[in-house]
Design a protein around this motif. Sequence first.
Motif, mmCIF file in Angstrom:
data_model
loop_
_atom_site.group_PDB
_atom_site.id
_atom_site.type_symbol
_atom_site.label_atom_id
_atom_site.label_comp_id
_atom_site.label_asym_id
_atom_site.label_seq_id
_atom_site.Cartn_x
_atom_site.Cartn_y
_atom_site.Cartn_z
ATOM 1 N N GLY A 143 0.817 -1.215 0.000
ATOM 2 C CA GLY A 143 0.000 0.000 0.000
ATOM 3 C C GLY A 143 0.843 1.255 0.000
ATOM 4 N N GLN A 144 2.082 1.115 0.476
ATOM 5 C CA GLN A 144 3.013 2.253 0.453
ATOM 6 C C GLN A 144 4.053 2.119 -0.652
ATOM 7 O OE1 GLN A 144 4.578 3.485 4.401
ATOM 8 N NE2 GLN A 144 3.357 1.801 5.241
ATOM 9 N N ILE A 145 4.159 0.936 -1.223
ATOM 10 C CA ILE A 145 5.172 0.691 -2.249
ATOM 11 C C ILE A 145 4.521 0.064 -3.468
ATOM 12 C CG2 ILE A 145 7.056 0.457 -0.590
ATOM 13 C CD1 ILE A 145 6.807 -2.566 -0.825
ATOM 14 N N GLU A 146 5.181 0.197 -4.608
ATOM 15 C CA GLU A 146 4.746 -0.443 -5.844
ATOM 16 C C GLU A 146 5.932 -1.209 -6.398
ATOM 17 O OE1 GLU A 146 2.951 2.272 -8.611
ATOM 18 O OE2 GLU A 146 2.001 3.436 -7.002
ATOM 19 N N ILE A 147 5.908 -2.531 -6.242
ATOM 20 C CA ILE A 147 7.073 -3.324 -6.629
ATOM 21 C C ILE A 147 6.691 -4.443 -7.587
ATOM 22 C CG2 ILE A 147 8.339 -2.816 -4.512
ATOM 23 C CD1 ILE A 147 7.558 -5.611 -3.481
ATOM 24 N N GLU A 148 7.661 -4.847 -8.362
ATOM 25 C CA GLU A 148 7.646 -6.055 -9.176
ATOM 26 C C GLU A 148 9.060 -6.629 -9.105
ATOM 27 O OE1 GLU A 148 6.258 -5.314 -13.126
ATOM 28 O OE2 GLU A 148 4.240 -4.711 -12.479
ATOM 29 N N ALA A 149 9.332 -7.685 -9.844
ATOM 30 C CA ALA A 149 10.672 -8.267 -9.830
ATOM 31 C C ALA A 149 10.990 -8.860 -11.186
ATOM 32 C CB ALA A 149 10.787 -9.341 -8.745
ATOM 33 N N VAL A 150 12.279 -8.917 -11.488
ATOM 34 C CA VAL A 150 12.772 -9.613 -12.673
ATOM 35 C C VAL A 150 13.928 -10.508 -12.234
ATOM 36 C CG1 VAL A 150 12.089 -7.830 -14.323
ATOM 37 C CG2 VAL A 150 14.362 -7.718 -13.248
ATOM 38 N N THR A 164 8.353 -14.613 -8.935
ATOM 39 C CA THR A 164 9.671 -14.510 -9.564
ATOM 40 C C THR A 164 10.724 -15.263 -8.777
ATOM 41 O OG1 THR A 164 9.148 -12.376 -10.578
ATOM 42 C CG2 THR A 164 11.484 -12.903 -10.300
ATOM 43 N N PHE A 165 10.705 -15.127 -7.457
ATOM 44 C CA PHE A 165 11.692 -15.844 -6.653
ATOM 45 C C PHE A 165 11.499 -17.350 -6.762
ATOM 46 C CE2 PHE A 165 12.348 -11.709 -4.601
ATOM 47 C CZ PHE A 165 13.742 -11.692 -4.532
ATOM 48 N N TYR A 166 10.255 -17.808 -6.824
ATOM 49 C CA TYR A 166 10.034 -19.232 -7.040
ATOM 50 C C TYR A 166 10.519 -19.662 -8.422
ATOM 51 C CZ TYR A 166 7.418 -20.499 -2.835
ATOM 52 O OH TYR A 166 7.069 -20.809 -1.546
ATOM 53 N N ASP A 167 10.393 -18.793 -9.400
ATOM 54 C CA ASP A 167 10.842 -19.130 -10.750
ATOM 55 C C ASP A 167 12.357 -19.287 -10.837
ATOM 56 O OD1 ASP A 167 8.232 -19.052 -11.657
ATOM 57 O OD2 ASP A 167 8.376 -17.015 -12.458
ATOM 58 N N VAL A 168 13.099 -18.439 -10.131
ATOM 59 C CA VAL A 168 14.555 -18.443 -10.302
ATOM 60 C C VAL A 168 15.244 -19.508 -9.466
ATOM 61 C CG1 VAL A 168 14.576 -15.976 -10.851
ATOM 62 C CG2 VAL A 168 15.040 -16.712 -8.509
#
Length: 455
Positions: A295-302, A396-400
């Motif tokens: 709610g305070q951050i907007e994150i994604e991952a690669v 993403t962490f599960y993917d890597v």
Amino acid sequence: MRKSRRAAIALLPITALALAACSSGGGDEGASGSTDFTTEASGTLNAWGFENADDVGTSRLDYAAEQLSDVEVELDATAFDAQKFTTRLASGDVPDVVQMDRRYVTTYAAQDLIMPLDACYSAHDVDPDEQYYPSVVDDVRYGDQVWAVPQFYQPPAIILNKRVMDAAGVTADQIDTSQPDVLVAAIETMYAESGGVPTTLGLDPQATGQGGLWILGQGGQLTDAEGRPTLDDPSNVAGIELLKQITDAQGGFAKVKSFTDSFDTFGDNNQYVTDQVGAQVNAQWYPNVLGAYVGQIEIEAVPFRDQDGEPFSVASGTAFVIPAGAQNKDAACAWMLNLTSQDAWMAAGEARADTIASDGGINTGLFTGSPAADQAIREQYVTETGDAGFDQVISTFYDVVDYGKTFGSSPAGQDIQNELNNAITAALLGDKTPEEALADAQTAAQRAYDNVTGG
């Protein structure tokens, strides 16, 4: 895991310390000999580990205690210390089992200070190559034997700050470590400073904390097949050169390091809340910290990508070993394997879910070092959070995790890590060329290797 894995143990050079204990490590059940194990587990077990155990740790301790009702565990729940370990062995105060960072394991194996565990696994019908990710068991394999029972594997990936990226017009596909020109251009676009001082980094590469990731990902190698250091291998230059491009694009390594040292990493003013980074390399445990700020951050991952564009990760974590001269090795073997069994990890998954239900937060899963346990915990306890970006980070962490590589099992493992960090620091500061820095690091690491192995 969460907070119990946040504090890094101070990593001290251990080769000289361990040499002092070689002649009095306790018995002849070491690297040059074989060790028999039975499934009879009883008596007192002296264990050293589980400092500041959280719900994941205590639930597994409880599970192992239930399975081994004839074993009384006396637990020294203090942080592992290399000097304390070798001093205890030299004095005859030998624990039955010790928990330590996996980088230490091969050093002690090469000096006959711990027992090989192939017979331990066999006695309990456990195949380590099936139980753990290949990179995890390779961390503790040396001389065709397995020397520890590993736990945890928290892969790195790149967590993106979508607010910073969107404001700069940068897209996720530009944060690609296999395309240096594209990556550095995106970093420069997001970077901001005031009065020559950084205020927003396009990418915090964690240059020393994740140095091995960058070197190996760019095609380098830290050791050869026998565990000898190879820091001066020409293939290691590319990773340092890429790190230098990244830090030079953001005011230079000294300014980047000073700025990142000021981050409130675990607090309310962390670097994602305050938009101090557009992207940052992070291990899997860090989303647990960020979960409090949905709610305070907007994150994604690669994923971090290797030079060929494939997802890339490196193994890291802790392990249990049995010192040479341990008085209750059969109980030690049974205890270690029970602590890392599928049922123990499921108990930990349930305990974590209960804690989250009580205290709030987001369940990002557990990364145990065992693929079967990871998948079972994910299926049973990891649900959608209601925040699409956070769900994508977890995924993403599960993917890597399947793309992991070992840092390399070496008798000089911790020294190699320390010298690599020294080389990266010297090169990024411009004190030495990458080639000079790596050559100096190789000399020091080779000296450590020769000290351990007798040349």
